[in-house]
Design a protein around this motif. Sequence first.
Motif, PDB file in Angstrom:
ATOM      1  N   VAL A  67       0.640  -0.835   0.072  1.00  0.00           N
ATOM      2  CA  VAL A  67       0.139  -0.374   0.067  1.00  0.00           C
ATOM      3  C   VAL A  67       0.537   0.478  -0.206  1.00  0.00           C
ATOM      4  N   ALA A  68       0.351   2.504  -0.468  1.00  0.00           N
ATOM      5  CA  ALA A  68       0.902   3.280  -0.581  1.00  0.00           C
ATOM      6  C   ALA A  68       0.971   4.369   0.691  1.00  0.00           C
ATOM      7  N   ARG A  69       2.434   4.446   0.467  1.00  0.00           N
ATOM      8  CA  ARG A  69       2.491   5.415   2.161  1.00  0.00           C
ATOM      9  C   ARG A  69       2.131   6.724   2.406  1.00  0.00           C
ATOM     10  N   PRO A  70       1.837   7.065   3.887  1.00  0.00           N
ATOM     11  CA  PRO A  70       0.606   7.803   4.164  1.00  0.00           C
ATOM     12  C   PRO A  70       0.662   8.925   4.691  1.00  0.00           C
ATOM     13  N   VAL A  71       0.340   9.938   3.807  1.00  0.00           N
ATOM     14  CA  VAL A  71       0.707  10.992   3.761  1.00  0.00           C
ATOM     15  C   VAL A  71      -0.452  12.157   4.569  1.00  0.00           C
ATOM     16  N   LEU A  72      -1.291  12.092   4.754  1.00  0.00           N
ATOM     17  CA  LEU A  72      -2.892  13.129   5.534  1.00  0.00           C
ATOM     18  C   LEU A  72      -3.171  11.910   6.627  1.00  0.00           C
ATOM     19  N   LEU A  73      -3.886  12.831   7.617  1.00  0.00           N
ATOM     20  CA  LEU A  73      -4.519  12.128   8.949  1.00  0.00           C
ATOM     21  C   LEU A  73      -5.279  13.074   9.031  1.00  0.00           C
ATOM     22  N   THR A  74      -6.422  12.647   9.396  1.00  0.00           N
ATOM     23  CA  THR A  74      -7.740  13.352   9.403  1.00  0.00           C
ATOM     24  C   THR A  74      -9.068  13.120  10.249  1.00  0.00           C
ATOM     25  N   ILE A  75      -8.826  13.263  11.620  1.00  0.00           N
ATOM     26  CA  ILE A  75     -10.083  13.218  12.115  1.00  0.00           C
ATOM     27  C   ILE A  75     -11.060  13.775  12.639  1.00  0.00           C
ATOM     28  N   PRO A  76     -12.271  14.137  12.313  1.00  0.00           N
ATOM     29  CA  PRO A  76     -13.117  15.001  11.798  1.00  0.00           C
ATOM     30  C   PRO A  76     -13.705  15.616  12.985  1.00  0.00           C
ATOM     31  N   LEU A  77     -14.130  14.950  13.892  1.00  0.00           N
ATOM     32  CA  LEU A  77     -14.373  14.649  15.057  1.00  0.00           C
ATOM     33  C   LEU A  77     -13.816  15.902  16.369  1.00  0.00           C
ATOM     34  N   ILE A  78     -12.844  15.686  16.094  1.00  0.00           N
ATOM     35  CA  ILE A  78     -11.688  16.826  16.800  1.00  0.00           C
ATOM     36  C   ILE A  78     -10.641  18.099  16.471  1.00  0.00           C
ATOM     37  N   GLY A  79     -11.251  17.810  15.194  1.00  0.00           N
ATOM     38  CA  GLY A  79     -10.593  18.675  14.338  1.00  0.00           C
ATOM     39  C   GLY A  79      -9.403  18.564  14.078  1.00  0.00           C
TER      40      GLY A  79
END
Length: 213
Positions: A67-79
């Motif tokens: 799988v490709a490497r991770p570049v962005l993390l998003t956790i909408p509930l805590i902004g």
Amino acid sequence: MLIRRPAVVVCAAGLLVIAGGTAGLLLTRHSTAAMRPPPLGVAALPAPTGPVVAPPPQVLEKPAPAVARPVLLTIPLIGVRTKLITLGLTAGGELQVPSTTTVAGWYTGSPRPGAIGPAIIVGHIDSLTGPGVFFRLSELQPGDRVYVRRADGTTVEFRVTAVQTYLKDQFPTATVYGPAPYPELRLITCGGAFDYATGHYLSNVVVYTTEVS
């Protein structure tokens, strides 16, 4: 409300950082020994010996799917919306930490998010100037969603299964970093009580998540 802390180094997820006033990192200075990766094939983990909880190497019976490497993390509930830097181990076998409190980092010794096993992402809780990227991490609850975008444009979704707080000298290295049969993600920062005498948080917060199929 953010409580102003004295000008000391604080922590965020199991690692130590003393750079440019950054104070809110992973693990802090502790009298207990560092968990360093045991040699491959050794089942028993060594007793703690230093200031950092370093993950043991993961051994997979079958190759993990590419799988490709991770570049962005998003956790909408805590902004949370942060780019992901890459982290390795220091020369002393300790887990590196982000040099700034505004981004999180993926430990390259763990699987990539979406591959079999526990991917590890760590970040600071705060600093002398304000909240860090994982300041609200402990607010997450089972069922909440976490998203990781990868370099190929795909996004993998994870569901929170548990949120645990551990005293640093009781950090469950095998549980957090050990093998897992499915794609999982661990988010780690500092938390618990703040010791003004030493300038450190006394615990680590670990958020356990599993991939949503």
